[in-house]
Design an enzyme around this catalytic site. Structure first.
Site, short mmCIF file in Angstrom:
data_model
loop_
_atom_site.label_atom_id
_atom_site.label_comp_id
_atom_site.label_asym_id
_atom_site.label_seq_id
_atom_site.Cartn_x
_atom_site.Cartn_y
_atom_site.Cartn_z
N ALA A 18 0.77 -1.25 -0.26
CA ALA A 18 0.09 0.00 -0.17
C ALA A 18 0.93 1.33 0.05
O ALA A 18 0.57 2.13 0.74
CB ALA A 18 -0.97 -0.10 1.12
N ASN A 20 3.28 4.12 -2.28
CA ASN A 20 2.84 5.22 -3.55
C ASN A 20 1.89 4.55 -4.37
O ASN A 20 0.74 5.46 -4.92
CB ASN A 20 3.87 5.76 -4.05
CG ASN A 20 3.86 6.88 -4.85
OD1 ASN A 20 2.98 7.68 -4.76
ND2 ASN A 20 5.00 7.45 -5.51
N VAL A 137 7.86 -1.10 -16.22
CA VAL A 137 8.88 -0.41 -17.01
C VAL A 137 8.20 0.87 -17.47
O VAL A 137 7.07 0.77 -17.88
CB VAL A 137 9.24 -1.26 -17.89
CG1 VAL A 137 10.21 -0.28 -19.09
CG2 VAL A 137 10.25 -2.29 -17.87
N ILE A 141 3.21 4.32 -19.45
CA ILE A 141 3.62 4.16 -20.94
C ILE A 141 3.38 2.64 -21.07
O ILE A 141 4.04 1.73 -20.74
CB ILE A 141 4.82 4.25 -21.27
CG1 ILE A 141 5.32 5.80 -20.99
CG2 ILE A 141 5.17 4.34 -22.81
CD1 ILE A 141 6.71 6.43 -21.16
N LYS A 210 15.33 -2.37 -15.85
CA LYS A 210 14.34 -2.20 -16.73
C LYS A 210 14.96 -2.66 -17.97
O LYS A 210 14.31 -3.21 -18.91
CB LYS A 210 13.87 -0.54 -16.71
CG LYS A 210 12.90 -0.19 -15.66
CD LYS A 210 12.82 1.18 -15.43
CE LYS A 210 12.01 1.57 -14.17
NZ LYS A 210 11.92 2.98 -14.08
#
Lengths: 442, 442
Positions: A18, A20, A137, A141, A210
């Site tokens: 829980a 951000n 990642v 987006i 990533k």
């Protein structure tokens, strides 16, 4: 088959973490329950939120009775498990337990998927459950699904990504202001773009995780963190940036995954993170501030770019919930899953009722009082003026002067704009209306 | 469950249409059969290509025995039907027949999906078959799947798209050269960017069909072509463009789908296509030539942009085959379908063996012969120089002059670059190596 919320049993959703992102996911699941349920084909019922301790003050935004420290029981009784704890353990064990129990898993855990992604999705495939981790990642987006699905019929040759907002913000500030790294870092920390201990970002570790995920998906091959060469931005100086600028370059921290041939012509993949000069006319050079973007080169598709917010609770929650709703649709139909839904009922609006900004060009007589008369007509029609610019054409000797007026309005309806233009055009001081064009993006 | 090409029965693929896109789809299906099959989980066998007439000369690239004029028989015997005929009929009837026979359908038909999309995918849902048409909007750019899946947990508020390459090329040329519309159109026609009869493009009809599709998916509601307000670019003058430029704007033909409230606060959607002023710092303003891009605003995700090639046989074929492979994966597993595949076997390359371009900054004594000595070391290490730029610092009286050298190399390996830098640094005329940075995008 016509699924409605009324007829379908709710899907039980367990949330692990829980922080951000997790708290935003919980909020949206509760606030937008109706819309999400109608798109998924069944209500999405948030049955619990696993946290490390119940003592932490989480404010009053989320119902306290949802919180639990018993993550394992929560996982065993869920249809969909959303893992947003981060780190390797206990996240990994809980995901494996969810897969064993046949639950769909959605995660945003870049560290875990950089290390164990292929092993986890092989287990999910074997168990016939869905596993997705778009949020791991580049935040909001959509990049993993496009690479995995949209480009599955193509051959990706190169991926260049700005996948860490903190370092992009710092480098962008250095480029814009000439600041040194230490000063730009301090500014980023004050604005909340960088953490008190910025190591994971500025040394490139976050981008490296990533890069490993992007490389694995792009080249259908398992690449782990130890395959990624990693160099951060702490050594980049204001002089480097100024010299790059003078040469027409900008410096960006890029995550790069690239298919290449060795001297014998055998293919291999280089996965690396390092500060990189890019020509200023490259699409990635225009990615400013804390924004992220991933530039993909594929044999048939050519060059593609995906741009948006790479971090933040709410944007990242959007990616998590996209995975949740997509997975739920497939669960509800068993087979291929629902594709599009037309569960919305918003009507189409005619152009006459739509408000947009307009830019109006007028050729007017250069006389006192003209501006006031025009402005009065705009005001009478409730069309508010944002900017008005006048350029005066010097008349020849004896000729009357004319001026060109360019007026950009605030949002106004087509109807009121048309009335305004008609009345303005009828003024004796107006030689002609030279153009009426709509404006967006202001 | 471990699917291999050897164990799986081939999926029978029928292709309807052998135009610009269809012929590329056929070529790639044949040329890349191994890679596509391993990602799909079963071989994809192209069993036939339906065309209107067998008499047309199609060159020798595709096996002649694949062509047939009997589209109906082809459809009835296929597992996957790819419809690339365009137009409403017979495309619509053939797609319906494929759905009835339980075949997966992939299409690139914007006219049909703008008119009948929701009706078609309701039929597909009811029959439990997959239907996708990524190639119908913005060519190679993954945009429909991200809107449909990745953003399914968010609320899209606005979509602004440059979805017609012809008009973007014309407007971009007018902006760059000051040309009038008619001249820019002629140039576009000569380069093959515009057709002999450019009406569908320049009057905005092509963009309007795409706007209807984008609006339907974004707002989960059925919008058809008659809901789209449409204005083309034939009235845009060189003066309009020059005036916009002077004000800091660029003119783009945008397809816009926007959620808005009326005066009573009730939601509605405006779908429209018209020439639009955009501030030059807007991400869409940087979309040049025949490229396409779609800018999406969503409540949680914020601003997203998807950029790439919007037309052309090969790029559009990439989108078609992405749909085909994604659909095949799901067919093979029945349930949720395969997600990622790790069927590739390319090795990870160490940074030492990777070739990239470098930019090297050197602080050198301003003496004759320095450049030659440095260039010799580069040549001895087989590091080829792309550009070399020197700026001389004027020394104070009595002091020795120094110069700053910036050398950008062609691609060189890390190892040879390191050797070069080491040898250069050891030269007595070198005061310091001020920076070594990698370069991409040149």
């Amino acid at each position: 088959m016509n699924l409605t919320e009324a007829s379908a049993k709710p899907l039980r959703v367990a949330l692990l973490g829980a922080g951000n992102v997790g708290s935003q996911v919980a909020r949206i699941l509760l606030d937008d329950a109706a819309a999400l349920g109608s798109r998924a084909g069944a209500p999405l019922e948030l049955v619990g939120i696993a946290v490390r301790s119940l003592d932490t003050d989480r404010g009053t935004a989320l119902p306290q009775e949802l919180f639990t420290t018993d993550a394992e029981s929560l996982v065993e009784n869920a249809d969909i498990v959303i893992e947003l704890m981060g780190g390797i353990e206990p996240a990994r064990s809980l995901i494996l337990r969810a897969i064993e129990h046949g639950a769909t898993v959605v995660s945003g855990n870049k560290a875990l998927f950089a290390q164990d992604g292929p092993a986890l999705y092989e287990k999910a495939d074997a168990a016939g459950v869905q596993l997705s981790y778009e949020a791991a990642v580049a935040g909001a987006i959509p990049i993993l699904r496009p690479i995995r699905d949209s480009l599955s019929g193509d051959r990706i040759t190169r991926v260049l990504g700005i996948v860490n907002g903190t370092t992009n913000y710092i480098l962008d500030q250095m480029d814009a202001t000439g600041a040194q790294f230490a000063d730009a870092l301090r500014a980023a920390q004050e604005l909340g773009y960088a953490e008190a201990d910025p190591t994971a970002d500025v040394e490139g570790h976050d981008a490296a995780a990533k890069a490993a995920i992007l490389a694995s998906l792009s080249f259908h091959t398992r690449f782990a963190l130890e395959n990624v060469y990693c160099e951060g931005i702490t050594q980049v100086t204001a002089d480097d940036i100024a010299a790059a600028r003078a040469d027409g370059y900008v410096i960006k921290l890029l995550a790069i995954a690239e298919l290449l041939s060795d001297e014998a012509g055998d293919p291999g993949v280089s996965v690396r993170v390092h500060p990189t000069l890019l020509p200023r006319d490259h699409p990635l050079a225009a990615v400013h501030g804390a924004f992220n973007a991933v530039f993909v080169e594929a044999e048939n598709a050519g060059e593609l770019m995906f741009y948006g917010q790479g971090a933040g609770g709410t944007p990242t929650a959007s990616a998590v919930l996209g995975d949740v709703v997509s997975a739920a649709r497939r669960m509800m139909l068993g087979g291929p899953g629902r594709t599009e839904t037309t569960t919305g009922h918003v009507p189409a609006r005619s152009i006459d009722t739509v408000s947009t900004s307009y830019c109006i060009g007028l050729d007017v007589a250069d006389q006192p009082g003209v501006l006031a008369r025009i402005a009065t007509i705009f005001a009478d029609n409730a069309v508010s003026i944002e900017t008005m610019r006048q350029s005066i054409h010097q008349p020849g000797p004896g000729a009357e002067g004319t001026a060109e007026l360019r007026i950009v309005t605030h949002r106004a309806t087509e109807a009121s704009l048309a009335a305004t233009v008609k009345q303005v055009a009828a003024l004796p001081v107006i030689n002609s209306v030279t153009s009426v064009l709509r404006v967006e993006g202001i």
